[in-house]
Design a protein around this motif. Structure first.
Motif, mmCIF file in Angstrom:
data_model
loop_
_atom_site.group_PDB
_atom_site.id
_atom_site.type_symbol
_atom_site.label_atom_id
_atom_site.label_comp_id
_atom_site.label_asym_id
_atom_site.label_seq_id
_atom_site.Cartn_x
_atom_site.Cartn_y
_atom_site.Cartn_z
ATOM 1 N N SER A 6 0.836 -1.215 0.000
ATOM 2 C CA SER A 6 0.000 0.000 0.000
ATOM 3 C C SER A 6 0.864 1.257 0.000
ATOM 4 O O SER A 6 0.601 2.211 -0.743
ATOM 5 C CB SER A 6 -0.919 0.007 1.215
ATOM 6 O OG SER A 6 -1.804 -1.087 1.190
ATOM 7 N N LEU A 7 1.890 1.255 0.838
ATOM 8 C CA LEU A 7 2.799 2.402 0.886
ATOM 9 C C LEU A 7 3.545 2.575 -0.436
ATOM 10 O O LEU A 7 3.698 3.693 -0.932
ATOM 11 C CB LEU A 7 3.797 2.251 2.034
ATOM 12 C CG LEU A 7 3.247 2.507 3.428
ATOM 13 C CD1 LEU A 7 4.246 2.056 4.484
ATOM 14 C CD2 LEU A 7 2.909 3.971 3.611
ATOM 15 N N ILE A 41 2.602 1.659 -3.460
ATOM 16 C CA ILE A 41 1.699 2.174 -4.494
ATOM 17 C C ILE A 41 1.453 3.665 -4.287
ATOM 18 O O ILE A 41 1.499 4.448 -5.238
ATOM 19 C CB ILE A 41 0.377 1.375 -4.516
ATOM 20 C CG1 ILE A 41 0.625 -0.014 -5.100
ATOM 21 C CG2 ILE A 41 -0.693 2.115 -5.324
ATOM 22 C CD1 ILE A 41 -0.548 -0.972 -4.988
ATOM 23 N N GLY A 42 1.201 4.067 -3.043
ATOM 24 C CA GLY A 42 0.873 5.465 -2.769
ATOM 25 C C GLY A 42 2.044 6.424 -2.824
ATOM 26 O O GLY A 42 1.919 7.550 -3.301
ATOM 27 N N ILE A 43 3.194 5.981 -2.339
ATOM 28 C CA ILE A 43 4.327 6.896 -2.203
ATOM 29 C C ILE A 43 5.293 6.829 -3.385
ATOM 30 O O ILE A 43 5.902 7.827 -3.754
ATOM 31 C CB ILE A 43 5.077 6.624 -0.880
ATOM 32 C CG1 ILE A 43 4.162 6.966 0.295
ATOM 33 C CG2 ILE A 43 6.367 7.417 -0.786
ATOM 34 C CD1 ILE A 43 4.729 6.571 1.650
ATOM 35 N N HIS A 103 -13.816 1.113 -1.334
ATOM 36 C CA HIS A 103 -12.899 1.219 -2.479
ATOM 37 C C HIS A 103 -13.300 0.235 -3.585
ATOM 38 O O HIS A 103 -13.352 0.594 -4.757
ATOM 39 C CB HIS A 103 -11.470 0.949 -2.019
ATOM 40 C CG HIS A 103 -10.452 1.131 -3.097
ATOM 41 N ND1 HIS A 103 -10.077 0.117 -3.938
ATOM 42 C CD2 HIS A 103 -9.735 2.214 -3.472
ATOM 43 C CE1 HIS A 103 -9.178 0.553 -4.787
ATOM 44 N NE2 HIS A 103 -8.950 1.829 -4.524
ATOM 45 N N THR A 136 -6.635 4.232 3.721
ATOM 46 C CA THR A 136 -6.138 2.869 3.887
ATOM 47 C C THR A 136 -4.727 2.867 4.457
ATOM 48 O O THR A 136 -4.421 2.120 5.391
ATOM 49 C CB THR A 136 -6.180 2.107 2.539
ATOM 50 O OG1 THR A 136 -7.538 2.011 2.112
ATOM 51 C CG2 THR A 136 -5.577 0.727 2.651
ATOM 52 N N VAL A 137 -3.857 3.704 3.908
ATOM 53 C CA VAL A 137 -2.471 3.761 4.376
ATOM 54 C C VAL A 137 -2.406 4.268 5.821
ATOM 55 O O VAL A 137 -1.705 3.685 6.657
ATOM 56 C CB VAL A 137 -1.600 4.628 3.433
ATOM 57 C CG1 VAL A 137 -0.254 4.944 4.055
ATOM 58 C CG2 VAL A 137 -1.407 3.918 2.098
ATOM 59 N N SER A 183 2.445 5.654 -7.636
ATOM 60 C CA SER A 183 1.492 6.661 -8.097
ATOM 61 C C SER A 183 2.172 7.946 -8.561
ATOM 62 O O SER A 183 1.887 8.435 -9.652
ATOM 63 C CB SER A 183 0.453 6.943 -7.009
ATOM 64 O OG SER A 183 -0.553 7.774 -7.507
ATOM 65 N N ILE A 201 -7.970 8.222 -4.549
ATOM 66 C CA ILE A 201 -6.823 8.773 -3.817
ATOM 67 C C ILE A 201 -7.167 8.924 -2.340
ATOM 68 O O ILE A 201 -6.390 8.533 -1.464
ATOM 69 C CB ILE A 201 -6.359 10.109 -4.433
ATOM 70 C CG1 ILE A 201 -5.676 9.851 -5.782
ATOM 71 C CG2 ILE A 201 -5.421 10.860 -3.485
ATOM 72 C CD1 ILE A 201 -5.389 11.098 -6.589
ATOM 73 N N GLY A 254 -7.359 5.538 -0.761
ATOM 74 C CA GLY A 254 -6.005 5.005 -0.622
ATOM 75 C C GLY A 254 -5.262 5.627 0.540
ATOM 76 O O GLY A 254 -4.576 4.934 1.298
ATOM 77 N N GLU A 255 -5.408 6.940 0.691
ATOM 78 C CA GLU A 255 -4.750 7.622 1.811
ATOM 79 C C GLU A 255 -5.309 7.140 3.145
ATOM 80 O O GLU A 255 -4.558 6.920 4.102
ATOM 81 C CB GLU A 255 -4.916 9.138 1.675
ATOM 82 C CG GLU A 255 -4.087 9.724 0.543
ATOM 83 C CD GLU A 255 -4.400 11.180 0.245
ATOM 84 O OE1 GLU A 255 -5.431 11.707 0.744
ATOM 85 O OE2 GLU A 255 -3.622 11.803 -0.505
#
Length: 165
Positions: free
Chosen positions: A24-25, A27-29, A111, A147-148, A32, A141, A144-145
């Motif tokens: 997850s981190l 993908i997000g950090i 989601h 979730t993280v 993406s 987004i 996702g945030e």
């Protein structure tokens, strides 16, 4: 539970957490933001993200299930004694962690509902107008945030429980 059994259970729990939270981190950090440099087309970015999301979910969902199962198993003794849940800081932290996990599951379900199969198909076949994709992207987004943040908070409470605080 014997020490070796506890160690194996903890190891399985940690590996599953590494997959779920680490993925997850990443993908997000990492992924993406990198995706923005790969193409200017929001449609292409969404299509790539859908493919990545599908692939990630194949390992992430089983990891989340394993996390919940091993977590419940590890805490089943305490969960069977409700008086200890409210009488100890360990119990309080466990309740908070469980509530965070429930919030995480709800967020994940939302989601999945937002980016359901028919929506994915429209995006993948370029049949969704750009303004709808923009709105959908913002929702994804935010989810996702959330979730993280929930995942990292759950890790913090796991650390508190492990330390016996």
């Amino acid at each position: 539970m014997a020490a070796l059994e506890q160690a194996i259970l903890t190891w399985i729990h940690l590996v599953a957490a590494a997959i779920w939270v680490g993925g997850s981190l990443f993908i997000g950090i990492v992924f993406s933001p990198l995706l923005k440099t790969m193409t200017n087309s929001i449609e292409e970015r969404m299509q790539i993200m859908i493919r990545v999301g599908r692939r990630f979910n194949k390992v992430a969902v089983p990891s989340l299930i394993i996390l919940m199962a091993t977590g419940l198993y590890s805490s089943h003794v305490l969960l069977s004694k409700p008086d200890l849940l409210v009488a100890t800081s360990y119990g309080t932290f466990l309740i908070i962690k469980i509530l965070l996990v429930i919030a995480l599951i709800i967020t994940y379900i939302v989601h999945v509902r937002v980016i359901r199969k028919d929506v994915e198909d429209k995006i993948m076949s370029n049949q969704m107008p750009e303004h709808q994709i923009q709105k959908l992207r913002k929702k994804i987004i935010i989810l996702g945030e959330i979730t993280v943040v929930l995942s990292v908070a759950i890790l913090f409470f796991a650390a508190l429980l492990d330390a016996g605080v």
